[in-house]
Design a protein around this motif. Structure first.
Motif, mmCIF file in Angstrom:
data_model
loop_
_atom_site.group_PDB
_atom_site.id
_atom_site.type_symbol
_atom_site.label_atom_id
_atom_site.label_comp_id
_atom_site.label_asym_id
_atom_site.label_seq_id
_atom_site.Cartn_x
_atom_site.Cartn_y
_atom_site.Cartn_z
ATOM 1 N N ILE A 103 56.113 2.248 26.257
ATOM 2 C CA ILE A 103 56.008 1.279 25.160
ATOM 3 C C ILE A 103 57.171 1.453 24.190
ATOM 4 C CG2 ILE A 103 54.588 0.526 23.198
ATOM 5 C CD1 ILE A 103 52.135 1.426 24.777
ATOM 6 N N ALA A 104 57.522 2.715 23.917
ATOM 7 C CA ALA A 104 58.678 2.979 23.050
ATOM 8 C C ALA A 104 59.954 2.428 23.685
ATOM 9 C CB ALA A 104 58.815 4.478 22.810
ATOM 10 N N GLY A 105 60.061 2.536 25.005
ATOM 11 C CA GLY A 105 61.213 1.986 25.707
ATOM 12 C C GLY A 105 61.306 0.477 25.589
ATOM 13 N N ILE A 106 60.167 -0.173 25.598
ATOM 14 C CA ILE A 106 60.145 -1.628 25.408
ATOM 15 C C ILE A 106 60.627 -1.981 24.001
ATOM 16 C CG2 ILE A 106 58.610 -3.642 25.244
ATOM 17 C CD1 ILE A 106 56.899 -2.144 27.444
ATOM 18 N N MET A 107 60.215 -1.174 23.015
ATOM 19 C CA MET A 107 60.685 -1.387 21.648
ATOM 20 C C MET A 107 62.194 -1.163 21.556
ATOM 21 S SD MET A 107 58.021 -2.333 20.103
ATOM 22 C CE MET A 107 56.271 -2.312 20.474
ATOM 23 N N GLU A 108 62.684 -0.165 22.289
ATOM 24 C CA GLU A 108 64.118 0.100 22.302
ATOM 25 C C GLU A 108 64.877 -1.060 22.942
ATOM 26 O OE1 GLU A 108 67.498 2.757 21.592
ATOM 27 O OE2 GLU A 108 65.547 2.301 20.715
ATOM 28 N N PHE A 109 64.315 -1.631 24.008
ATOM 29 C CA PHE A 109 64.934 -2.803 24.612
ATOM 30 C C PHE A 109 64.928 -3.974 23.636
ATOM 31 C CE2 PHE A 109 64.492 -6.896 26.729
ATOM 32 C CZ PHE A 109 65.639 -6.916 27.509
ATOM 33 N N SER A 110 63.844 -4.106 22.883
ATOM 34 C CA SER A 110 63.764 -5.169 21.886
ATOM 35 C C SER A 110 64.879 -5.041 20.863
ATOM 36 C CB SER A 110 62.399 -5.115 21.182
ATOM 37 O OG SER A 110 62.358 -5.994 20.077
#
Length: 312
Positions: A221-228
């Protein structure tokens, strides 16, 4: 109630957070503005979400050095999935699944093969980083984020974007689970004394597997935020993130020996590190000085933990 709050291990870091906030607010004009607070919240989101999972791992007596690589791998998986023409929902699921499976694999090696967490996650750090570079062809993957970028993007009329609220909800959920559920009690038991936990009927391998799998999912989930935030899949991103996350958890009152720590303390630690970094930037302190200060804080937090254990 007041006496109970004072006994919480995160009260010391929280007092330090308040003191530093006041110090920077007085010394640096603009630091205490709502806009800067919102910026810090967005910048802390990735570390905060990772720290929830890292709290579970450290409380159980383990460690996870693969966090930064897992975040980078997630951004690459999400970008590659979007570039292949799949929907944003599928891209998010794929990114979370990849990180969760990685965490579960590490957990299985720790729990059932009885390998040291340090060695397992050190290997996972290299494997995931190499996998991210291979999947991305050793370059960034550019793609249309197709709405995922809105998770952490600032927008007019909204002080905090959705990603920050997701981090808050995950923090609340993690805190409640660790404190009030049977699973949370078992995590503390395993970290405090694994042999005693086994005698008491705790399925230690299962608890460890679940801890690492959940930590992996949260890292996803943190990785998705980083992609965002990046809007690209970057295999070289988040180098050293695991140190920031471990620092936040340790500064928040967790013991590297296991059996102690709270999600609330870890989140306070994450915000504290962000305040120090941002405040130093406002004061014009060089990056290398900030790194020295951060390292000193980590060493002091661990030293205080050691002294506290010797005194008890």
């Amino acid at each position: 109630m007041k006496r109970l709050l004072l006994k919480q291990p995160w009260m010391g870091p929280f007092a330090a957070l308040v003191a530093l906030w006041v110090f920077f607010a007085v010394r640096a004009p603009g630091f205490a503005s709502a806009a800067n607070a919102a910026t810090m919240a967005r910048q802390t989101t990735v570390v905060a979400i990772c720290s929830v999972g890292m709290t579970l791992v450290i409380v159980s007596g383990g460690i996870d050095l693969s966090v930064g690589s897992a975040v980078a791998f997630t951004t690459v998986v999400v970008a590659a999935t979007l570039k292949a023409g799949f929907s944003p929902v599928l891209a998010v699921i794929a990114g979370m699944a990849a990180a969760a499976l990685s965490g579960a694999a590490s957990g299985a090696l720790v729990a059932y093969v009885r390998m040291a967490p340090f060695i397992v996650t050190l290997g996972a750090m290299s494997i995931l980083r190499g996998g991210a570079k291979g999947l991305a062809g050793e370059q960034k993957i550019d793609c249309d984020p197709r709405g995922i970028d809105s998770l952490l993007a600032p927008s007019s009329g909204v002080l905090l974007p959705a990603g920050v609220w997701i981090a808050v909800l995950l923090g609340v959920g993690g805190a409640l689970a660790l404190r009030y559920t049977r699973f949370g009690r078992h995590v503390y038991a395993v970290g405090s004394n694994e042999a005693t936990a086994l005698v008491c009927g705790v399925d230690v391998p299962r608890v460890k597997l679940l801890v690492y799998a959940l930590a992996g999912a949260l890292t996803g989930i943190a990785g998705i935020m980083e992609f965002s935030r990046l809007t690209v899949g970057d295999p070289t991103d988040s180098i050293g993130l695991e140190l920031e996350v471990i620092a936040a958890v340790v500064v928040g009152g967790a013991s590297l020996s296991g059996g102690e720590g709270t999600v609330v303390g870890s989140l306070v630690g994450a915000v504290l590190m962000a305040v120090i970094r941002t405040g130093c930037t406002f004061l014009g302190v060089h990056n290398w000085v900030q790194e020295i200060v951060t390292g000193g804080i980590i060493v002091m937090a661990v030293a205080l933990d050691r002294f506290r254990h010797r005194a008890t």
